[in-house]
Structures are given as structure tokens and as C-alpha cells.
Scaffold this motif. Sequence first.
Motif, PDB file in Angstrom:
ATOM      1  N   THR A  46      -4.336   2.827   0.090  1.00 47.63           N
ATOM      2  CA  THR A  46      -3.284   2.268   0.962  1.00 47.63           C
ATOM      3  C   THR A  46      -2.888   0.822   0.321  1.00 47.63           C
ATOM      4  OG1 THR A  46      -4.585   0.995   2.521  1.00 47.63           O
ATOM      5  CG2 THR A  46      -4.185   3.381   2.914  1.00 47.63           C
ATOM      6  N   TYR A  47      -1.709   0.313   0.651  1.00 46.14           N
ATOM      7  CA  TYR A  47      -1.579  -1.233   0.489  1.00 46.14           C
ATOM      8  C   TYR A  47      -2.472  -2.270   0.868  1.00 46.14           C
ATOM      9  CZ  TYR A  47       3.495  -0.150  -0.509  1.00 46.14           C
ATOM     10  OH  TYR A  47       4.653   0.520  -1.026  1.00 46.14           O
ATOM     11  N   ASP A  48      -3.262  -1.966   1.888  1.00 48.44           N
ATOM     12  CA  ASP A  48      -4.407  -2.776   2.192  1.00 48.44           C
ATOM     13  C   ASP A  48      -5.277  -2.548   0.925  1.00 48.44           C
ATOM     14  OD1 ASP A  48      -3.863  -4.136   4.726  1.00 48.44           O
ATOM     15  OD2 ASP A  48      -4.902  -2.917   5.819  1.00 48.44           O
ATOM     16  N   ASP A  49      -5.743  -1.377   0.734  1.00 46.51           N
ATOM     17  CA  ASP A  49      -6.583  -1.210  -0.266  1.00 46.51           C
ATOM     18  C   ASP A  49      -6.303  -1.568  -1.758  1.00 46.51           C
ATOM     19  OD1 ASP A  49      -8.088   0.263   1.369  1.00 46.51           O
ATOM     20  OD2 ASP A  49      -7.275   2.014   0.939  1.00 46.51           O
ATOM     21  N   TYR A  50      -5.057  -1.621  -2.088  1.00 48.09           N
ATOM     22  CA  TYR A  50      -4.278  -1.780  -3.326  1.00 48.09           C
ATOM     23  C   TYR A  50      -4.091  -3.428  -3.435  1.00 48.09           C
ATOM     24  CZ  TYR A  50      -1.031  -1.203  -7.546  1.00 48.09           C
ATOM     25  OH  TYR A  50      -0.670  -1.053  -8.418  1.00 48.09           O
ATOM     26  N   ILE A  51      -3.933  -4.225  -2.391  1.00 50.39           N
ATOM     27  CA  ILE A  51      -3.526  -5.514  -2.696  1.00 50.39           C
ATOM     28  C   ILE A  51      -4.088  -6.470  -1.836  1.00 50.39           C
ATOM     29  CG2 ILE A  51      -1.681  -5.644  -0.922  1.00 50.39           C
ATOM     30  CD1 ILE A  51      -1.532  -7.012  -4.631  1.00 50.39           C
ATOM     31  N   GLY A  52      -5.192  -6.054  -0.878  1.00 43.33           N
ATOM     32  CA  GLY A  52      -5.732  -6.736   0.114  1.00 43.33           C
ATOM     33  C   GLY A  52      -7.060  -7.828  -0.394  1.00 43.33           C
ATOM     34  N   GLU A  53      -7.737  -8.485   0.295  1.00 50.42           N
ATOM     35  CA  GLU A  53      -8.485  -9.385  -0.253  1.00 50.42           C
ATOM     36  C   GLU A  53      -9.752  -8.861  -1.075  1.00 50.42           C
ATOM     37  OE1 GLU A  53     -10.299 -13.108  -0.781  1.00 50.42           O
ATOM     38  OE2 GLU A  53      -8.743 -12.701   0.494  1.00 50.42           O
TER      39      GLU A  53
END
Length: 250
Positions: free
Chosen positions: A162-169
Amino acid sequence: MKQTSSEDKILSIDIGGSHVKATILDNEGALLMDYEKIVTPPSPKPKQLIEVIQQLIKAFPVYDKVSVGFPGYVKNGVIFTAPNLGTDAWKGFDLAENLEQALGKPTKVVNDADMQGLGVVQGVGFEMVVTLGTGFGTAFLSDGYLLPHLEIAHHPITKSKTYDDYIGEKALEKEGEEKWNDRLKYIIGILKTVFNYDTLYIGGGNSRKIKFKLDDNIKIISNRDGIKGGARLWKQDKRENLITALKQNQ
């Protein structure tokens, strides 16, 4: 619900995966004190987080209303998701009602990116806000008014991420800043094509790690700017009341 008067003081709270921040605003969003912060406990339960907020603001001046930005999907003050705090404990929890009871003041709760968006937009055209922190937050506003919230963070951007997985911390820590910047550049290209925004605002703690040149209609914003959205949140009622009145007169 009582409208904001010209003399109201608004407690504005930003709940994050790492810290909870708060300040007092006047009706126009000007800070009446420096914002204070406290560490967010790991995977806090709702009651625990409310106690943390009470501890943070125990020495604050008197206020009339409360605005809260929460890192997840929020509808009518009720939490539906809390990916960085623990959705299982939060799903279905009416944070607005419980905080209103705990603090004794009228309370509004919205997604944290939505509240930050209210604090930074110019109110002209279609404006989009993204936050780069523990996860990936988004907000959409038309001429200064919030549009229905979309949790793009949960949308897949690859077959497995997901976007969280791809660009998160966690992605930043694992992949390093160079690859993370390449990923962000790719995401901005998608947002530009899909949403055709007039202005894109980028905030969150990791926005300072951006190394590439941004388009002229992309602006970096600070958390200090975003917390001012706590005042504008109460002014959204005026538009909602106008829409309701127009429907009743049809």
C-alpha cells in the motif's frame, strides 16, 4: 451545535504515531501559546490516549472548544481505522464524544491530514495535502472546504504494498533516502495525473528529506502551520448549514 464566536479559544490537538501535540488558537487560527508535545505510547488504547492528552494540557489556559486530528479514518468523530495506533482497539470508538466528556468542551475529531489541510490551504481551487510521517496521509479541499476523506494510504500501489508500506517511515528506514525519494517522485507523478490538483502541499516530519526539485504548484508545509486547522474546522459548519438550508427550501 454552538458556532465559533469571534472570541472563542480553541484547543487544537494533533495525534501522531510518535507524539501528541497541542496548542491554543484564537478564532482565526493564530497561536496563543507555543505548542507542547508528549510521546505517544506504543499502540495506545483509547482510554490511555485520552489520559495522555489530559496530562499534556493540564497546565494549558482556558479554552472553549476542542479540535483533534487523528491518524486514521474518522467519520462523525468515530474512529474506523488507526493503522499506526492499532485499529482493533480503536474501531468504532467515538473519540469526539469521549473527549467531550473528558474535557468538558464541544469537540470535533477529523483525520489528521484533513485538519492540517485546513490549516495550510489558500482556499482557491482544488487543493491536495499529503503528509509523510509514520504513514501516508491525504486530504482534499475545494475552495477551502473539506471534501469526503479518502484513505489513499490503504490503497495498493504495487502488487504487495500500500502507499503506507511504500513510502512510510518503515520504508524510509529500510530503503534509504535515495530510493525513498525516487518512490516519492513516482507517487507525485501519479497524484498529478489522477487528481490534477491546482496546488499540492506536502507536510509531515519526513518532508524535510525531499531532495529533488518540486513543481511550482507544490509547497512544503510545517506541522506548526497544520495545527492551525483546528480553528478553521469549526468554520466548516457554516457551509454545511447553508447546504442544509438550500436542500430544505427546494
